[in-house]
Motif scaffolding. Structure first.
Motif, PDB file in Angstrom:
ATOM      1  N   UNK B 166       0.824  -1.203   0.000  1.00  0.00           N
ATOM      2  CA  UNK B 166       0.000   0.000   0.000  1.00  0.00           C
ATOM      3  C   UNK B 166       0.860   1.255   0.000  1.00  0.00           C
ATOM      4  N   UNK B 167       1.968   1.226   0.780  1.00  0.00           N
ATOM      5  CA  UNK B 167       2.851   2.393   0.796  1.00  0.00           C
ATOM      6  C   UNK B 167       3.528   2.576  -0.547  1.00  0.00           C
ATOM      7  N   UNK B 168       3.856   1.452  -1.207  1.00  0.00           N
ATOM      8  CA  UNK B 168       4.548   1.552  -2.485  1.00  0.00           C
ATOM      9  C   UNK B 168       3.652   2.168  -3.548  1.00  0.00           C
ATOM     10  N   UNK B 169       2.347   1.932  -3.465  1.00  0.00           N
ATOM     11  CA  UNK B 169       1.483   2.492  -4.500  1.00  0.00           C
ATOM     12  C   UNK B 169       1.547   4.006  -4.468  1.00  0.00           C
ATOM     13  N   UNK B 170       1.494   4.558  -3.277  1.00  0.00           N
ATOM     14  CA  UNK B 170       1.587   6.009  -3.147  1.00  0.00           C
ATOM     15  C   UNK B 170       2.927   6.515  -3.679  1.00  0.00           C
ATOM     16  N   UNK B 171       4.000   5.784  -3.331  1.00  0.00           N
ATOM     17  CA  UNK B 171       5.333   6.127  -3.807  1.00  0.00           C
ATOM     18  C   UNK B 171       5.368   6.072  -5.330  1.00  0.00           C
ATOM     19  N   UNK B 172       4.712   5.050  -5.905  1.00  0.00           N
ATOM     20  CA  UNK B 172       4.732   4.910  -7.362  1.00  0.00           C
ATOM     21  C   UNK B 172       4.058   6.084  -8.038  1.00  0.00           C
ATOM     22  N   UNK B 173       2.894   6.488  -7.536  1.00  0.00           N
ATOM     23  CA  UNK B 173       2.191   7.603  -8.182  1.00  0.00           C
ATOM     24  C   UNK B 173       3.045   8.863  -8.125  1.00  0.00           C
ATOM     25  N   UNK B 241       8.173   8.520   4.558  1.00  0.00           N
ATOM     26  CA  UNK B 241       8.132   7.807   5.845  1.00  0.00           C
ATOM     27  C   UNK B 241       7.410   6.475   5.747  1.00  0.00           C
ATOM     28  N   UNK B 242       6.279   6.444   5.041  1.00  0.00           N
ATOM     29  CA  UNK B 242       5.574   5.171   4.939  1.00  0.00           C
ATOM     30  C   UNK B 242       6.387   4.143   4.189  1.00  0.00           C
ATOM     31  N   UNK B 243       6.975   4.554   3.073  1.00  0.00           N
ATOM     32  CA  UNK B 243       7.661   3.573   2.236  1.00  0.00           C
ATOM     33  C   UNK B 243       8.873   3.016   2.965  1.00  0.00           C
ATOM     34  N   UNK B 244       9.684   3.880   3.602  1.00  0.00           N
ATOM     35  CA  UNK B 244      10.913   3.362   4.183  1.00  0.00           C
ATOM     36  C   UNK B 244      10.679   2.649   5.490  1.00  0.00           C
ATOM     37  N   UNK B 245       9.637   3.012   6.236  1.00  0.00           N
ATOM     38  CA  UNK B 245       9.498   2.315   7.511  1.00  0.00           C
ATOM     39  C   UNK B 245       8.779   0.983   7.351  1.00  0.00           C
ATOM     40  N   UNK B 246       8.015   0.802   6.280  1.00  0.00           N
ATOM     41  CA  UNK B 246       7.356  -0.482   6.094  1.00  0.00           C
ATOM     42  C   UNK B 246       8.130  -1.425   5.208  1.00  0.00           C
ATOM     43  N   UNK B 247       9.264  -0.978   4.706  1.00  0.00           N
ATOM     44  CA  UNK B 247      10.018  -1.809   3.776  1.00  0.00           C
ATOM     45  C   UNK B 247      10.770  -2.889   4.534  1.00  0.00           C
ATOM     46  N   UNK B 313      10.538   5.285  11.686  1.00  0.00           N
ATOM     47  CA  UNK B 313       9.832   6.476  11.195  1.00  0.00           C
ATOM     48  C   UNK B 313      10.607   7.738  11.565  1.00  0.00           C
ATOM     49  N   UNK B 314      11.223   7.704  12.754  1.00  0.00           N
ATOM     50  CA  UNK B 314      11.993   8.882  13.158  1.00  0.00           C
ATOM     51  C   UNK B 314      13.137   9.105  12.191  1.00  0.00           C
ATOM     52  N   UNK B 315      13.834   8.011  11.825  1.00  0.00           N
ATOM     53  CA  UNK B 315      14.941   8.153  10.889  1.00  0.00           C
ATOM     54  C   UNK B 315      14.451   8.606   9.528  1.00  0.00           C
ATOM     55  N   UNK B 316      13.254   8.168   9.125  1.00  0.00           N
ATOM     56  CA  UNK B 316      12.738   8.607   7.825  1.00  0.00           C
ATOM     57  C   UNK B 316      12.501  10.112   7.829  1.00  0.00           C
ATOM     58  N   UNK B 317      11.934  10.648   8.912  1.00  0.00           N
ATOM     59  CA  UNK B 317      11.753  12.105   8.955  1.00  0.00           C
ATOM     60  C   UNK B 317      13.087  12.827   9.045  1.00  0.00           C
TER      61      UNK B 317
END
Lengths: 250, 518, 257
Positions: B166-173, B241-247, B313-317
């Motif tokens: 789900x996070x990747x879809x947002x990243x893809x768009x 943040x979503x893409x990297x923390x859920x990867x 998530x902290x590292x992503x921000x």
């Protein structure tokens, strides 16, 4: 929400139209792109350098062959990534159970027509690939037609029928072989002393002149591209249509 | 050897095809193949860097297909041009790739079992794409390589859980919008100049004096916007943040240090080489308002990092904040600012790598990266925590880590260019990062006493037993890459002058202002 | 209004193609941003990329020029080239079969510019690859969450994010009520495992309680005491592993009180 999102869209549109006033007219032969020495070289000298009548194929496979190699790699990536995303996920039925069981028998007329037509389609695909030097065509176009022939088999019968002929491990192997052919021709030119993808160096191993070496290497490269595109087109269809639950898969 | 610059890309390419083929037969082969190909690529990148340093014009040029003609010294085809900046960034990319490929064995087996033959080809092709972006000299080839890096990134993230998909879809768009805007910008450049070679475009702009044409201005905006979306500059950062923390662990270890930094390199390349210093800084208005956007970006990212309760998530921000630093360093239009920005690319890659490697080990050991699960970890895994702390100190900017020197140059640039807002926001965010990391250090370091008793209310009610804090270090295949990364952070810090000398040599011809240049 | 130099003339008549492509691009961009169904977003993405491709191809057009494939008189393997080779053969030892000639600058105008066509072959293929990958992602989202509507998806994702970002301490102290989720295994299977877990572990845990000091239980200690062969499929998330442990907490706490 939909009206708020119109604001950035209209802003981008205004920006682009503002720039469009500065462009040359449509079809102007004096535009910078048409007058540029690079494109003039392509038009004037393709015959002399490569003896290929189709300038687009010559630019695609020879002058900008490195881009085309990465384009082939992109197709390969798409196949591998779709496999990676969907593999093994279809077994866990989480959503509402939608059945895709095909209850009907394959139709007699459809299967017989397809049985007659598919060899012709595949021959046409080879023609498009090989004739890309002289008419519009080439590796991508021929590969897509070839992949479509396998998809036609899967549509007329069912997916297992096509997977018997072109199973997924075989798809990945053929796709990888396509990239190996492309990169292999490049490596051969590099080991013979030129740069990567400098096809003229192949005259040392082939009994032809430099220009014809480019001609033949372009055909080899297009064959590699055709392999990859064929197999990945079918692999994409097989994975997407069956949600990863291929019965005869990897 | 003169083909070294091509071998930087060809080693991972062969490796990925070999992994795809041989991995189908035997999954255990993928790991050694990836290490061997990354080692080869690192050797080629080091060789390219030495060639670039030794060359008097400080660049190595390689034309694919050999299409050098008398009229076109830049080639009719595609050129790979490794000047000092590109060679440095390419070395960073393949070096990080080598370290992560050594680390990748256990996480990949655990998180994506059975899919190694699909994961490693994507891994190696991602590195091919990123290294190619660093080395290419052709604008359209850059688009193809950006898409290679993007598609492999989507595959590597979505191979994990459904949440990752789900996070990747947002990243893809968002990523496709960014790359397509870049492509449109290149089209505008082509329609006005007629060539795609980066140096060639600049020559045509200078010869025909196209600086004032609206199409050029809009091309600049489009390319800039596309690259800003891809580098997750606030407010386009929503995908990161979503893409990297859920990867999966290895994916975030590879993507987080590299992808956004390489996009910043692309921005620097477009600004300096394609459009030229005069056009970018003086004709457009970007150097006026970009530092203010940077201020907003860094403040928002730092505050959001402060609000997180989970390390990833902290590292992503924090990545979003670091992107803000580097973008600000470019747009304050100053020699020291650009040195700081380029040096920060290199140092940020290393320190983010350090932090994400350590986070992967923590995730493996404690099954969670939430702050409350980290208590007393220092007595359990001291070496890992030392690596984590080195990365943390580098982000804060303590000497002798490399983060200190890059912040030094950035602050100097801000001061010299009289951009006080940039300086103030750098100090502010440093304070925020101090709070972030010392909060973590307190939780990690404070352990239980020997008798296994609680430490009482004052220490936040730890309640750990003796066997929970006994020494159980991470497995060697994950620990050694972390220690190598931590030592690289220190080594780049100590020997920063060598690197900065090469960066200064690269920036010489551009005649950037060193005093108050506005 | 329609004279030369006016904005309508410039945009809509002389440069009509650019105007059309900008409109297409805006349609695609608006669809990508504002539509709520994921598939509709992908259709918008496809329209967006197509408009860029059409833009590039229109750059290549020249007035009264044909496609960039050599005509018969310029064909490298055509009659003119063969005749030139025969002339050369009398003087050249290499004896080439063909001797193609370079085109003159005035003949360049007859052919369209090949370079944008080449670039767009690449862009089309990249667009197809991205589209295939995006469809695979949509399938995976449909399998995992049961919907491809963005608003329903956001609700489900927020719920699951709130669950997973809970602190491990909070989860141990306050065992959650088990929520009704469609994205879990069917209820029958897990209830059966839970019942068996409960019956298997409650005698063990009551025995363990007596020997253990009554320190506040943390998640780590519970994880250590829990019997190893809990439902340990890699697909099952942490929460279902924790369920048997939480169920054993409540009888123990009741016992302690």
């Amino acid at each position: 929400m939909k009206w708020i999102s119109l604001i950035p869209v209209v802003a981008v549109g205004a920006l682009l139209l503002f720039a469009a006033t500065d462009f040359p007219e449509w079809g102007d032969p004096k535009s910078p792109a048409s007058q540029s020495p690079v494109s003039s070289h392509f038009i004037n000298n393709t015959g002399v350098d490569t003896e290929v009548p189709n300038m687009v194929t010559a630019v695609l496979a020879d002058y900008r062959g490195f881009d085309t190699m990465f384009e082939t790699v992109v197709v390969f990536i798409a196949g591998i990534a779709v496999l990676a995303i969907l593999k093994g996920s279809g077994r866990r039925r989480r959503g509402p159970r939608t059945t895709y069981k095909v209850e009907a028998e394959p139709d007699l007329i459809v299967t017989n027509t397809v049985r007659l037509v598919v060899p012709v389609i595949q021959l046409f695909a080879f023609y498009v690939l090989a004739h890309g030097h002289v008419s519009p065509g080439g590796g991508f176009q021929g590969g897509v037609v070839m992949g479509a022939s396998f998809i036609l088999i899967a549509l007329a019968w069912d997916l297992d029928h096509a997977l018997v002929r072109m199973s997924l491990p075989r798809c990945i192997a053929i796709a990888a072989a396509g990239i190996i052919i492309y990169a292999g021709i490049g490596f051969l030119s590099m080991f013979l002393g030129g740069e990567f993808l400098d096809y003229a160096e192949l005259e040392r191993v082939l009994p032809v002149s430099r220009e014809m070496a480019r001609y033949h290497a372009m055909l080899g490269v297009e064959i590699g591209v055709g392999f990859t595109v064929t197999s990945i087109m079918f692999a994409l269809y097989a994975n997407l249509s069956s949600e990863g639950r291929l019965k005869g898969g990897l | 050897m003169e083909n070294a610059i091509a071998w930087v890309l060809l080693f991972p390419l062969i490796g990925s095809v070999a992994c795809a083929l041989l991995g189908m037969a035997n999954r255990k082969l993928c790991y050694p193949i990836s290490i061997i190909s990354m080692a080869g690529a690192t050797w080629a990148a080091v060789e390219t860097l030495f060639q670039a340093v030794a060359c008097p014009s400080a660049e190595v040029s390689y034309i694919f297909g050999g299409w050098v003609l008398d009229l076109f010294p830049r080639g009719v085809g595609i050129e790979f041009r490794a000047d000092l900046l590109g060679a440095l960034i390419a070395l960073v990319v393949v070096g990080v790739g080598l370290i992560v490929s050594m680390y990748a064995k256990l996480p990949v087996e655990k998180e994506t079992p059975g899919k190694e033959a699909l994961y490693y080809p994507l891994f190696l092709l991602q590195i091919t794409g990123l290294a190619g972006i660093a080395l290419t000299g052709d604008a359209f080839n850059l688009y193809v390589l950006i898409e290679v890096a993007a598609l492999t990134g989507y595959g590597m993230i979505a191979i994990g859980s459904n949440r990752a998909a789900a996070a990747t879809f947002n990243y893809l768009i968002l990523g496709t919008i960014g790359a397509s805007l870049y492509l449109l910008g290149v089209g505008y450049l082509y329609i006005k100049t007629g060539t795609l070679n980066m140096v060639g475009i600049q020559e045509v702009i200078a010869a025909n004096n196209l600086h004032d044409s609206p199409a050029m201005q809009v091309a600049f905006v489009l390319i800039g916007l596309g690259i800003l979306i891809k580098m997750a500059f606030f407010p386009f950062h929503a995908w990161l943040p979503n893409a990297y923390s859920n990867a999966p662990t290895t994916t975030s270890c590879l993507l987080a240090p590299l992808v956004t930094k390489v996009m910043i390199y692309v921005m620097i390349r477009m600004v300096l080489t394609v459009f030229g210093v005069e056009f970018s800084f003086e004709s457009t208005l970007w150097s006026e308002f970009m530092p203010w956007l940077v201020v907003i970006a860094i403040v928002c990212a730092a505050v959001m990092a402060l609000a997180q309760r989970e390390i990833k998530k902290m590292l992503a921000y924090l990545i979003v904040a670091e992107v803000g630093y580097m973008v600000g360093g470019v747009w304050i239009y100053n020699f020291y600012g650009l040195i700081g920005s380029i040096f920060h690319i290199i140092s940020d890659a290393c320190m983010t790598l350090c932090l994400f490697l350590a986070t992967g080990i923590i995730l493996r050991a404690c099954k969670t990266t939430h702050f409350d699960g980290l208590r007393g970890l220092f007595s359990k895994m001291p070496l890992t925590m030392i690596g984590f702390f080195v990365g943390g100190f580098s982000i804060i900017g303590l000497p002798p880590t490399c983060g200190f020197f890059s912040k030094w140059y950035l602050i100097t640039g801000g001061m010299v260019a009289e951009r006080w807002e940039y300086m103030v926001v750098l100090m502010f965010s440093t304070m925020v990062m101090v709070v972030l990391f010392f909060r973590l250090i307190e939780r990690i370091y404070l352990a239980v006493s020997e008798s296994g008793q609680n430490l009482g209310k004052g220490h936040g009610d730890l309640g750990l037993t003796k066997e929970q804090t006994k020494f159980e270090e991470a497995p060697l295949s994950m620990l050694i890459p972390l220690l190598i990364a931590a030592s690289i952070v220190m080594i780049i810090g100590v020997y920063n002058q060598e690197v900065v000398n090469q960066i200064e040599r690269f920036l010489e011809p551009f005649n950037l202002p060193r005093g108050t240049g506005h | 209004m329609f004279e030369d130099g006016a904005i309508i003339n410039e945009l809509l008549i002389e440069r009509l193609n650019y105007f059309i492509y900008v409109v297409l691009l805006l349609i695609g961009l608006h669809a990508m941003i504002s539509k709520r169904n994921l598939i509709k977003k992908l259709i918008g993405m496809s329209i967006f990329q197509t408009s860029i491709i059409l833009f590039y191809v229109s750059i290549a057009v020249k007035d009264e020029a044909t496609i960039p494939i050599y005509k018969a008189e310029h064909d490298p393997h055509g009659a003119a080239s063969k005749a030139a080779a025969l002339e050369l053969n009398s003087t050249d030892e290499a004896k080439p079969l063909y001797a193609p000639a370079e085109l003159q600058p005035e003949e360049t105008q007859q052919y369209a510019n090949p370079l944008p066509h080449v670039l767009m072959l690449t862009a089309i293929v990249v667009g197809v690859a991205t589209f295939g990958l995006a469809l695979a992602l949509c399938l995976r989202i449909q399998q995992g969450y049961g919907t491809v509507e963005e608003d329903e998806l956001l609700v489900k994702i927020e719920r699951s994010d709130a669950r997973y970002s809970q602190s491990p301490l909070a989860k141990a102290i306050n065992p959650r009520r088990r929520p009704a989720r469609t994205s879990r295994k069917p209820r029958t299977a897990s209830k059966a495992t839970r019942v068996s877990q409960k019956s298997a572990s409650s005698p063990k845990s009551t025995g363990a309680t007596q020997t253990k000091k009554s320190a506040p239980k943390t998640k780590a200690t519970q994880a250590r005491k829990k019997p190893a062969p809990a439902t340990r499929k890699p697909a099952v998330k942490k929460s279902s592993v924790r369920k048997p442990a939480n169920k054993t907490t409540s009888p123990k706490k009741k016992g302690a009180e």
